[in-house]
Design an enzyme around this catalytic site. Structure first.
Site, PDB file in Angstrom:
ATOM      1  N   HIS A   1      34.760  27.193   2.016  1.00 23.50           N
ATOM      2  CA  HIS A   1      33.745  26.261   1.485  1.00 23.50           C
ATOM      3  C   HIS A   1      33.073  26.749   0.115  1.00 23.50           C
ATOM      4  O   HIS A   1      32.217  27.615   0.057  1.00 23.50           O
ATOM      5  CB  HIS A   1      32.644  26.230   2.438  1.00 23.50           C
ATOM      6  CG  HIS A   1      31.646  24.940   2.041  1.00 23.50           C
ATOM      7  ND1 HIS A   1      30.388  24.713   2.312  1.00 23.50           N
ATOM      8  CD2 HIS A   1      31.917  23.789   1.261  1.00 23.50           C
ATOM      9  CE1 HIS A   1      29.745  23.854   1.970  1.00 23.50           C
ATOM     10  NE2 HIS A   1      30.563  23.098   1.217  1.00 23.50           N
TER      11      HIS A   1
ATOM     12  N   LYS B   1      26.585  27.059  -7.960  1.00 21.77           N
ATOM     13  CA  LYS B   1      28.132  26.967  -7.781  1.00 21.77           C
ATOM     14  C   LYS B   1      28.708  25.872  -8.755  1.00 21.77           C
ATOM     15  O   LYS B   1      29.888  26.297  -9.410  1.00 21.77           O
ATOM     16  CB  LYS B   1      28.475  26.471  -6.451  1.00 21.77           C
ATOM     17  CG  LYS B   1      29.907  26.701  -5.969  1.00 21.77           C
ATOM     18  CD  LYS B   1      30.058  26.257  -4.401  1.00 21.77           C
ATOM     19  CE  LYS B   1      29.734  24.901  -4.088  1.00 21.77           C
ATOM     20  NZ  LYS B   1      29.806  24.469  -2.647  1.00 21.77           N
TER      21      LYS B   1
ATOM     22  N   ARG C   1      24.064  14.199   6.622  1.00 23.29           N
ATOM     23  CA  ARG C   1      24.668  14.429   7.893  1.00 23.29           C
ATOM     24  C   ARG C   1      23.920  14.407   9.337  1.00 23.29           C
ATOM     25  O   ARG C   1      22.505  14.850   8.890  1.00 23.29           O
ATOM     26  CB  ARG C   1      25.580  15.785   7.996  1.00 23.29           C
ATOM     27  CG  ARG C   1      26.667  15.890   7.001  1.00 23.29           C
ATOM     28  CD  ARG C   1      27.563  16.951   7.022  1.00 23.29           C
ATOM     29  NE  ARG C   1      26.713  18.241   6.663  1.00 23.29           N
ATOM     30  CZ  ARG C   1      26.007  19.094   7.715  1.00 23.29           C
ATOM     31  NH1 ARG C   1      26.374  18.852   8.782  1.00 23.29           N
ATOM     32  NH2 ARG C   1      25.424  20.196   7.160  1.00 23.29           N
TER      33      ARG C   1
ATOM     34  N   LYS D   1      33.485  15.660   5.874  1.00 17.00           N
ATOM     35  CA  LYS D   1      33.300  16.831   6.403  1.00 17.00           C
ATOM     36  C   LYS D   1      33.525  17.133   7.979  1.00 17.00           C
ATOM     37  O   LYS D   1      33.923  18.081   8.272  1.00 17.00           O
ATOM     38  CB  LYS D   1      31.400  17.190   6.470  1.00 17.00           C
ATOM     39  CG  LYS D   1      30.646  17.524   5.226  1.00 17.00           C
ATOM     40  CD  LYS D   1      31.414  18.539   4.476  1.00 17.00           C
ATOM     41  CE  LYS D   1      30.842  19.013   3.304  1.00 17.00           C
ATOM     42  NZ  LYS D   1      31.508  19.962   2.539  1.00 17.00           N
TER      43      LYS D   1
ATOM     44  N   ASP E   1      34.933  22.137  -3.854  1.00 15.34           N
ATOM     45  CA  ASP E   1      34.187  22.511  -2.511  1.00 15.34           C
ATOM     46  C   ASP E   1      34.951  22.754  -1.545  1.00 15.34           C
ATOM     47  O   ASP E   1      34.267  23.536  -0.672  1.00 15.34           O
ATOM     48  CB  ASP E   1      33.611  20.864  -2.114  1.00 15.34           C
ATOM     49  CG  ASP E   1      32.541  20.840  -1.121  1.00 15.34           C
ATOM     50  OD1 ASP E   1      31.414  21.955  -1.302  1.00 15.34           O
ATOM     51  OD2 ASP E   1      32.581  20.282  -0.218  1.00 15.34           O
TER      52      ASP E   1
ATOM     53  N   SER F   1      23.406  25.210  -1.610  1.00 12.63           N
ATOM     54  CA  SER F   1      22.912  24.381  -2.487  1.00 12.63           C
ATOM     55  C   SER F   1      21.978  25.129  -3.190  1.00 12.63           C
ATOM     56  O   SER F   1      21.129  25.832  -2.440  1.00 12.63           O
ATOM     57  CB  SER F   1      22.316  23.423  -1.537  1.00 12.63           C
ATOM     58  OG  SER F   1      21.555  22.543  -2.372  1.00 12.63           O
TER      59      SER F   1
END
Length: 529
Positions: free
Chosen positions: A217, A239, A56, A198, A254, A235
């Site tokens: 999220h 998870k 991103r 996103k 997610d 990150s």
């Protein structure tokens, strides 16, 4: 230009003969190969590269500031304002650009698995592989739903259209602009497909609170008794690993919404990191990468076309996009009841947070707003020691509204549906990173399992004197001494120093939240300088 003209311009484009709508996976794969946009791997997945943009581009993301958003968006470094005039001019240029292409691809689908609150969307792509990405990541309509699908939000993505910052009012050649008034997301100058996913999540984070739905999220799964669990974490916190449980069904990995009816997945697919991926460690992801899946920036063996997931020569942010249906152990549709257990995951490289602690509602709101984990030494150039990293609500880049909106909603739902919240440290113990060791995954699994099965609901706890966290005195399958970090350090003075250092970082980060309920602010670490 007014909204009517914007809609007319879009309708004109969609009616042109070169707009290829709702192609199947097989048709899109054929287009990708014939247009040389990607190649097939040995498992039948499509492999593509994204050029200069392998992630991103936060500096190039904007929200149009108008009467719709002026007083509802939390403006700042994350939510950068851009004028209606700049948006309209770029919109016209992109419309002209796409009108002159030989082929443009259109996907019609939904964001949100719950029919009561789902958002009908359409994604218009210059690239066929981006359209395949959208097809796999969002929720695909049933056959007859195409007939009466009316998009309420449109993504227009033209990667090869480069903005001129001096003329177009952007920061670079790339741009991601959301107009809530026009219900359009305009993307250009970047080939990274994650911007499509996103940007829709950002839209849902703005729209869902209006319906008293908390956008989150997080990953989510459900047990055989219908008990739902949420896993929040940045990150590297584990998870994906911890939410993938053979004894529980995956709702999604997610993005989710929590309404008065329960939890639902916002997406219809997964966008998994591929770095160091192996069948042994993450079999669900590994085996999901087959025909119809999209691999981004993964290096292939020139002859065998086998993916080398350990090769990070293009980027460490290698990705795989695939539909949820590529995973066996899932809930269909991706809807379940209210969470019984919420888990906040952190990888504390300072080695001072307990491996598990039970949170009060106020502590849950504090740690939700904090979104803490550690950036490890060596992961980025110039990082020589662990650094505390905070991401509000575990997703600050995607929150258009003020963070207090989401925290307040979380607190209300915890109270309303009696959810238990735990902070789980998957990081270090017995010393900081480089001195101590990573908490055993088997211990973490035992702690999470105990939390999910309600074994810690009435367990006696002790209060950590620095962080104020409530540590269970007993967890089945975990040695008692492991539960208290202080006991695992050889030098208790070093522990005290490191713990107080992290406590101060929490307090410093929390200063940015003005007007927060004092009870939430006081739910942070007890130690203050």
């Amino acid at each position: 230009m007014n909204t009517v003209n914007q809609k007319e311009r879009l309708s004109e484009l969609l009616e042109q003969d070169h707009m290829l709508k709702n192609l199947s996976v097989a048709e899109l794969v054929e287009k990708i190969l014939s247009r040389n946009e990607g190649s097939l791997t040995n498992t039948g997945a499509i492999r593509t590269t994204t050029g200069a943009y392998t992630g991103r581009s936060p500096r190039d993301k904007f929200i149009v500031k108008d009467e719709e958003t002026e007083h509802t968006v939390d403006w700042g470094a994350v939510n950068q304002p851009i004028s209606e005039n700049v948006f309209h001019q770029l919109y016209e240029k992109v419309m002209d650009y796409l009108s002159n292409k030989e082929e443009v691809f259109v996907f019609k689908g939904f964001a949100g698995a719950d029919p009561k609150s789902r958002l009908p969307i359409q994604v218009i792509n210059e690239y066929a592989w981006h359209n395949l990405f959208a097809h796999q990541l969002f929720i695909r309509p049933e056959d007859d739903e195409y007939l009466y699908h009316l998009a309420e939000f449109t993504v227009v993505s033209a990667p090869d259209f480069k903005a001129n910052p001096a003329v177009d009012g952007t920061n670079s050649e790339a741009f991601v602009i959301i107009s809530f008034k026009e219900r359009v997301i305009l993307i250009g100058g970047t080939e990274y497909a994650g911007e499509i996913k996103k940007s829709i999540f950002s839209v849902m984070n703005y729209l869902l609170p209006k319906q008293d739905i908390l956008p989150m999220h997080c990953s989510a799964n459900v047990g055989q008794e219908g008990d739902v669990a949420l896993f929040f974490g940045l990150s590297g916190t584990g998870k994906t690993t911890l939410s993938a449980d053979s004894h529980r069904k995956l709702i999604g990995d997610d993005e989710h919404g929590w309404s008065n009816h329960g939890v639902f997945n916002i997406e219809g697919g997964c966008y998994a990191k591929c770095i160091n991926l192996s069948e042994e460690k993450e079999p669900q992801i590994y085996n999901a990468i087959r025909f119809g899946a999209v691999l981004e920036n993964v290096v292939l063996n020139e002859f065998s076309k086998e993916a080398d997931y350990d090769d990070t020569s293009l980027t460490e942010n290698t990705r795989a996009a695939y539909p949820l249906t590529n995973i066996d152990n899932i809930v269909t549709p991706s809807i379940a009841g209210h969470p019984h257990t919420i888990v906040f995951l952190t990888a504390d490289a300072f080695g001072v947070l307990p491996p598990i602690s039970k949170l009060t509602k106020e502590q849950a709101m504090y740690h939700f707003l904090s979104g803490y984990t550690s950036k490890l030494a060596g992961t980025e150039r110039g990082v020589t020691a662990p650094e505390a990293t905070f991401s509000t609500c575990f997703g600050s880049p995607f929150l258009p509204r003020h963070a207090s909106t989401y925290a307040r909603m979380l607190g209300d739902k915890i109270s309303q549906f009696n959810a238990n919240v735990f902070l789980v440290n998957t990081g270090w113990t017995g010393g900081a990173y480089g001195e101590g060791g990573r908490i055993r995954l088997s211990y973490t699994r035992s702690m999470v399992r105990a939390a999910l099965e309600g074994e810690l609901d009435s367990t006696e706890t002790m209060e950590d004197p620095i962080f104020g966290l409530h540590i269970p005195t007993y967890v089945p399958g975990v040695p008692d001494e492991v539960l208290v970090p202080r006991k695992n350090w050889k030098d208790t003075d070093s522990y005290e120093k490191k713990a107080k250092e992290l406590a101060n970082k929490f307090h410093t980060n929390f200063q940015k939240f003005e007007g927060i309920d004092p009870a939430i602010r006081q739910a942070g670490p007890l130690f203050t300088t």
